[in-house]
Each structure stands twice: as structure tokens, then as C-alpha cells.
Design a protein around this motif. Structure first.
Motif, PDB file in Angstrom:
ATOM      1  N   LEU A  47      45.401   2.392  -3.179  1.00  0.00           N
ATOM      2  CA  LEU A  47      44.062   1.961  -3.512  1.00  0.00           C
ATOM      3  C   LEU A  47      43.471   1.628  -4.611  1.00  0.00           C
ATOM      4  CD1 LEU A  47      42.715   5.067  -1.314  1.00  0.00           C
ATOM      5  CD2 LEU A  47      43.478   2.774  -0.485  1.00  0.00           C
ATOM      6  N   ALA A  48      44.520   1.210  -5.579  1.00  0.00           N
ATOM      7  CA  ALA A  48      44.022   0.836  -7.131  1.00  0.00           C
ATOM      8  C   ALA A  48      43.227  -0.334  -6.958  1.00  0.00           C
ATOM      9  CB  ALA A  48      45.120   0.667  -7.734  1.00  0.00           C
ATOM     10  N   GLU A  49      43.059  -1.136  -5.987  1.00  0.00           N
ATOM     11  CA  GLU A  49      42.259  -2.243  -6.066  1.00  0.00           C
ATOM     12  C   GLU A  49      41.326  -2.185  -4.763  1.00  0.00           C
ATOM     13  OE1 GLU A  49      44.627  -6.116  -7.244  1.00  0.00           O
ATOM     14  OE2 GLU A  49      45.953  -4.507  -6.484  1.00  0.00           O
ATOM     15  N   VAL A  79      51.426   4.901  -7.543  1.00  0.00           N
ATOM     16  CA  VAL A  79      52.294   4.762  -6.262  1.00  0.00           C
ATOM     17  C   VAL A  79      53.746   5.180  -6.556  1.00  0.00           C
ATOM     18  CG1 VAL A  79      53.878   3.012  -5.092  1.00  0.00           C
ATOM     19  CG2 VAL A  79      51.364   2.526  -5.466  1.00  0.00           C
ATOM     20  N   GLU A  80      54.157   5.303  -7.960  1.00  0.00           N
ATOM     21  CA  GLU A  80      55.622   5.936  -8.219  1.00  0.00           C
ATOM     22  C   GLU A  80      55.451   7.602  -8.033  1.00  0.00           C
ATOM     23  OE1 GLU A  80      58.202   4.657  -9.356  1.00  0.00           O
ATOM     24  OE2 GLU A  80      57.459   2.597  -9.218  1.00  0.00           O
ATOM     25  N   ASP A  81      54.388   8.082  -8.549  1.00  0.00           N
ATOM     26  CA  ASP A  81      54.149   9.447  -8.192  1.00  0.00           C
ATOM     27  C   ASP A  81      54.063   9.706  -6.674  1.00  0.00           C
ATOM     28  OD1 ASP A  81      53.620  10.593 -10.965  1.00  0.00           O
ATOM     29  OD2 ASP A  81      51.873   9.277 -10.760  1.00  0.00           O
ATOM     30  N   ALA A 112      46.229   6.200  -6.560  1.00  0.00           N
ATOM     31  CA  ALA A 112      45.438   5.478  -7.636  1.00  0.00           C
ATOM     32  C   ALA A 112      44.018   5.142  -7.056  1.00  0.00           C
ATOM     33  CB  ALA A 112      46.138   4.190  -8.010  1.00  0.00           C
ATOM     34  N   PRO A 113      43.390   6.063  -6.208  1.00  0.00           N
ATOM     35  CA  PRO A 113      42.161   5.781  -5.830  1.00  0.00           C
ATOM     36  C   PRO A 113      40.870   5.468  -7.109  1.00  0.00           C
ATOM     37  CG  PRO A 113      42.449   8.041  -5.496  1.00  0.00           C
ATOM     38  CD  PRO A 113      43.805   7.607  -5.805  1.00  0.00           C
ATOM     39  N   VAL A 114      39.909   4.708  -7.033  1.00  0.00           N
ATOM     40  CA  VAL A 114      39.013   4.475  -7.933  1.00  0.00           C
ATOM     41  C   VAL A 114      37.958   5.549  -7.865  1.00  0.00           C
ATOM     42  CG1 VAL A 114      39.413   2.004  -8.012  1.00  0.00           C
ATOM     43  CG2 VAL A 114      37.463   3.065  -6.600  1.00  0.00           C
ATOM     44  N   GLU A 115      37.297   5.731  -8.857  1.00  0.00           N
ATOM     45  CA  GLU A 115      36.193   7.011  -9.093  1.00  0.00           C
ATOM     46  C   GLU A 115      35.534   7.018  -7.687  1.00  0.00           C
ATOM     47  OE1 GLU A 115      33.602   7.359 -12.365  1.00  0.00           O
ATOM     48  OE2 GLU A 115      32.909   9.047 -11.412  1.00  0.00           O
ATOM     49  N   GLN A 116      34.924   5.977  -7.216  1.00  0.00           N
ATOM     50  CA  GLN A 116      34.081   6.176  -5.941  1.00  0.00           C
ATOM     51  C   GLN A 116      34.901   6.763  -4.857  1.00  0.00           C
ATOM     52  OE1 GLN A 116      34.371   4.176  -2.960  1.00  0.00           O
ATOM     53  NE2 GLN A 116      32.479   5.231  -2.025  1.00  0.00           N
TER      54      GLN A 116
END
Lengths: 110, 384
Positions: free
Chosen positions: A47-49, A103-105, A79-83
Motif C-alpha cells: 500500500l506504499a502508493e 514488503v520485506e517485513d 507500508a500503509p500511508v498515514e491516512q
């Protein structure tokens, strides 16, 4: 919403770019369905992007989690963003969809 | 007035298009009609008792005495009415709009039928004599059919919205020492938010719930959730009631891939002792009146996520002068984070005399910003 699927060892990463909302949630559902049908049960939603998730988007993630677990697999989010972290914690869904920093984690023990 | 005309007018009034805001969907069809027909003066006209009102197109908002317009003739004609030159037609040569401004010569109109009643026309007018070719005639009739669909859909939604509003409690139950107020605005006329209050096992219970998604689909689920919670709350303590309702709803929620966040609180009106359940709702606070507050949050997931989960209650005491406030996440769209939203609510509470005033302040705040999501507010105050 663009969803890109890549293999990451035994895991399958679904990279979600854009807004995951009522109008785009079905894409994620389809992507999960397709992966599961292909025998890929260990899924990571990257979810990074993903800029924004509404309740229907959360619903698609929860459905994906259920689908993967039915087949003995799992769906993890990375990796979610703050929202996205905010809505996950507000709804207590971070307890079933625990966010991994990367994603590694998320794939480390797979 | 004849019975037939009274029935027709009832359908017209249900359209909620006269003297109200224009419908963007009907407006879109009118614009498309302009392009397809290659004629500028397209209008969707609705026939009221004594006036013809343009509700879409470049003449939107204008009205004329009904008897001075072409449209009533369309209502009596079997289909499309085309008037190539009004001045040469006995029926129309005396109309005010032909004799005087805007000096119309050409008219073509297709009737619009909703619920079996002819409510108006999709028409095109011109200041020069003219005609429509076969292709244009077909287009006008087909576009009229589309306008009819949009009008029908609008009335269906309006009716569904009315039913849903009636499912909200209108009056607080008669309990002394507490005051209650609630407000719910569905972004699409109908939606997945609701609040509720009633007596449960001798205590006052309040509920605010938010079904994932928006619109009619969410509204259907919301009606089920409301009924289940009401039924289960009568015979069970709060945690057990939510757990039982969730079990009963399990298949419905699984089948539709939906979840529901719920905040419920049950208070002893004598002592102020309260139990609450936070099923993934996260947006309930107790406001102390001086601008400070404490959050009523829990760890439980929404309904429809974890099968066989047991929802647990937490306890608090509502002291005299304290207000419990719960809102739905639609309100968060206007703030950077939940903390800011709660702080704004606390400030509003400090400035409000009554819960009704507090709820109205928050509802107005949301209404002015045309929310994309459903917004609901519920407030319960223990009187001093």
C-alpha cells in the motif's frame, strides 16, 4: 487504481497504486480472486502508493484476507500511508490486518 | 380539478424538481439532446397545475402560464408533437410566446411519462419555422425515454430516503435526567448510516452505526442491522446483544462482503453508570463541557470481519453535565486527523446550551461542505 502483481519468493505482492475506494475496490477483489485461483495464497497488499482508502477499500482488504485464509494462506498489508493507518486503527482493523513497515517485513517468515 | 389531474399532480410533486435544485442527471440528458439534435433550445418542461416550468436546458428555472405553452398539447397527443410553424397553426398562433417575446415559430416535444402519468415534455423550440428529420425525431423520442428513466430513478430514491428517515427515532424516550439529539445526512439521499435510541432492560440505549459503502446497497444492510440490534437488545446485556446481532447478520454481511462499525452505549438513568461497545467505530467521546473530553474507544472489530468474535463492554460513568457524542467517519473528511475532529466537536459542545444545538452545529458544519460520505451525529447529555 492500478494493481501490479509480482512474485516475491513464495508470496505474491499486489502493488496498489492510487485510491482504493468504492469505485476501485472491486479491482482489488478481482486481483485477490485471480491470485488465489492461480494457487497463490500468500498475498501482500503493498500500500506504499495507495494514497487513500475508504470503508469499501477496507472491505476489499478484509474480503481478501478471508479469501486467502480460507485456502490456508494469508493476506498482509505493507507500508500503509498515514491516512490508511488512521482508518485501520480507528476501525480496530489493524488487529486483523496488522500493517508491516515494508514488503520485506511482511514476507520474512514465508 | 379532476381526479386524473390530481393524481398527475401528485406524481409531479414527487419529482421534487419544481422550485428545487435542478437534477444534474436530467441536465446531462438535456445537454446531450442539444448536441444530438444540433439545436440549441432544448428543454425538459414539467407541467404543474397552472404553469409550465423548465427544469433542464438553457431555459432552466423559467416558467410560463401553462395555457400559454405548447406542452399541454403534447400531454394529449399519442406521441411526438411537431409544430413546423406556429403562426400558421390555429392551435398555437395565439400563444403569448408566439405573438410576443420570444416569438417562437417552431416546436417539437415528446411526452414524459412517470408512474403512468404524463408529467411533462422533452422539447425543442426555435424562432424560425423548422422541422425534424426522421433521425432527429427518433433521437428526441429515445432521449425522452432516458429522461423518464432518470426521473423515475429520482422518485424511487426519494421514496427510499423518506422510508429510511422514518426509521430514525423521532422522539427521545421518556427518561428523566438525560437529553438526546441525533442527526443523519445520507450523501446520496439514502445510505448506510443510522442512529437509534430506546429503552433496553430498564436502561437507555443509544446506537450509532455505519455500514461500509454508500447508497441503496448500504441502506438495505443498515435496516437489517438496526432491526437485529433492537431485537437482541431487549433481552440481553449490551455486549451479548451486539454479539448475537453480529452472529445473526453474519451470513448477510459475508455474502455482501460488507462490514459495519457500531458504537452502542447503555446507561443507567439513575446513576449515570454506563456500558459501551466500540465495534470498530472509534469516534465516540465524553465531553466535559469545559472543552476537555475523554474518548470511549475499544478494541473490538466491526461486525462482519471476525467470525465468532465476542464483543465486550467497557464501563464509564456519565457525570451530571457531561455529554456523550458519537459521530460517523463522514465527518473526518473535513479534518486532517480524528484528533482535530474531536477537538472541534469539544469546542462546539462548550458553546452549545443544549444537545439539540450541539447536533445542529455539527450537522450544519457538514452540510455546508457537501459531504461525500454519509454523516451522522448522536449526542446524549446527563443534565446537571
Amino acid at each position: 487504481m492500478e494493481i501490479e502483481r509480482t512474485a516475491h519468493g513464495s508470496a505474491t505482492v499486489l502493488r496498489c497504486q492510487g485510491r482504493l475506494t468504492m469505485t476501485s475496490a472491486s479491482r482489488l477483489r478481482e486481483a485477490v480472486d485471480q491470485a488465489v485461483q492461480d494457487g497463490r495464497h500468500r498475498l501482500v497488499a503493498d500500500l506504499a502508493e495507495t494514497e487513500f482508502v475508504d470503508s469499501s477499500g477496507l472491505g476489499a482488504l478484509v474480503s481478501g484476507l478471508k479469501r486467502a485464509r480460507q485456502c490456508g494462506g494469508d493476506l498482509r498489508i505493507a507500508a500503509p500511508v498515514e491516512q490508511v493507518r488512521t482508518v485501520l486503527s480507528l476501525t480496530n482493523l489493524d488487529r486483523v490486518l496488522r500493517p508491516y513497515p515494508t514488503v520485506e517485513d511482511a514476507t520474512r517468515d514465508w | 380539478m379532476t381526479v386524473e389531474e390530481a393524481e398527475r399532480l401528485a406524481v409531479v410533486s414527487n419529482l421534487e424538481l419544481l422550485d428545487g435544485p435542478p437534477s444534474p442527471r436530467v441536465e446531462r440528458v438535456a445537454r446531450l439532446a442539444q448536441q444530438l439534435l444540433g439545436l440549441p433550445l432544448v428543454s425538459v418542461n414539467i407541467l404543474d397545475a397552472d404553469r409550465t416550468v423548465s427544469v433542464a436546458g438553457p431555459m432552466e428555472g423559467r416558467q410560463m402560464p401553462r395555457g400559454q405553452t405548447f406542452c399541454p398539447y403534447v400531454l394529449r397527443s399519442p406521441g411526438l408533437l411537431v409544430v413546423p410553424d406556429a403562426r400558421a397553426d390555429d392551435r398555437f398562433c395565439g400563444l403569448a410566446s408566439v405573438v410576443g417575446d420570444p416569438h417562437l415559430r417552431f416546436y417539437a416535444g415528446a411526452p414524459l411519462t412517470v408512474d403512468g402519468q404524463r408529467v411533462g415534455t422533452l422539447c425543442v423550440v426555435g424562432q424560425e419555422p423548422g422541422d425534424l428529420d426522421e433521425r432527429q425525431r427518433q433521437a428526441l423520442v429515445e432521449l425522452a425515454g432516458w429522461v423518464e428513466e432518470e426521473l423515475t430513478r429520482g422518485t424511487e430514491l426519494a421514496r427510499a430516503g423518506e422510508v429510511q428517515r422514518r426509521l430514525l427515532p423521532s422522539r427521545p424516550p421518556e427518561v428523566s435526567g438525560f437529553s438526546l439529539a441525533g442527526h443523519c445526512v445520507q450523501s446520496r439521499g439514502v445510505g448506510g448510516d443510522f442512529y437509534d435510541w430506546y429503552l433496553a432492560q430498564g436502561r437507555l440505549q443509544v446506537v450509532l452505526a455505519d455500514v461500509m459503502g454508500k447508497g441503496l446497497g448500504a441502506a438495505i444492510i443498515a435496516a437489517g442491522v438496526r432491526a437485529m440490534l433492537r431485537g437482541a437488545s431487549r433481552y440481553n446485556e449490551l455486549g451479548e446483544a451486539v454479539t448475537r446481532a453480529a452472529r445473526a447478520l453474519g451470513e448477510d454481511l459475508e455474502g455482501t462482503g460488507t462490514f459495519v462499525t457500531v458504537f452502542g452505549l447503555r446507561v443507567d438513568c439513575e446513576t449515570g453508570e454506563a456500558q459501551y461497545v466500540d465495534a470498530g467505530h472509534g469516534l465516540a467521546v465524553v465531553l466535559q463541557g469545559d472543552g476537555s473530553y475523554r474518548r470511549l474507544s475499544g478494541w473490538d472489530p466491526p461486525l462482519g470481519v471476525v467470525r465468532d468474535h465476542r464483543w465486550e463492554v467497557a464501563s464509564t460513568v456519565l457525570e451530571p453535565g457531561e455529554t456523550m457524542l458519537a459521530v460517523s467517519d463522514g465527518l473526518l473528511d473535513f479534518f486532517d486527523n480524528p484528533r482535530e475532529a474531536v477537538a472541534a466537536a469539544a469546542e462546539a459542545a462548550a458553546q452549545s446550551e443544549t444537545v439539540a444545538e450541539l447536533v445542529a452545529t455539527i450537522a450544519d458544519f457538514a452540510a455546508q461542505r457537501s459531504p461525500l460520505d454519509d454523516v451522522s451525529v448522536l449526542a446524549l447529555r446527563r443534565d446537571r
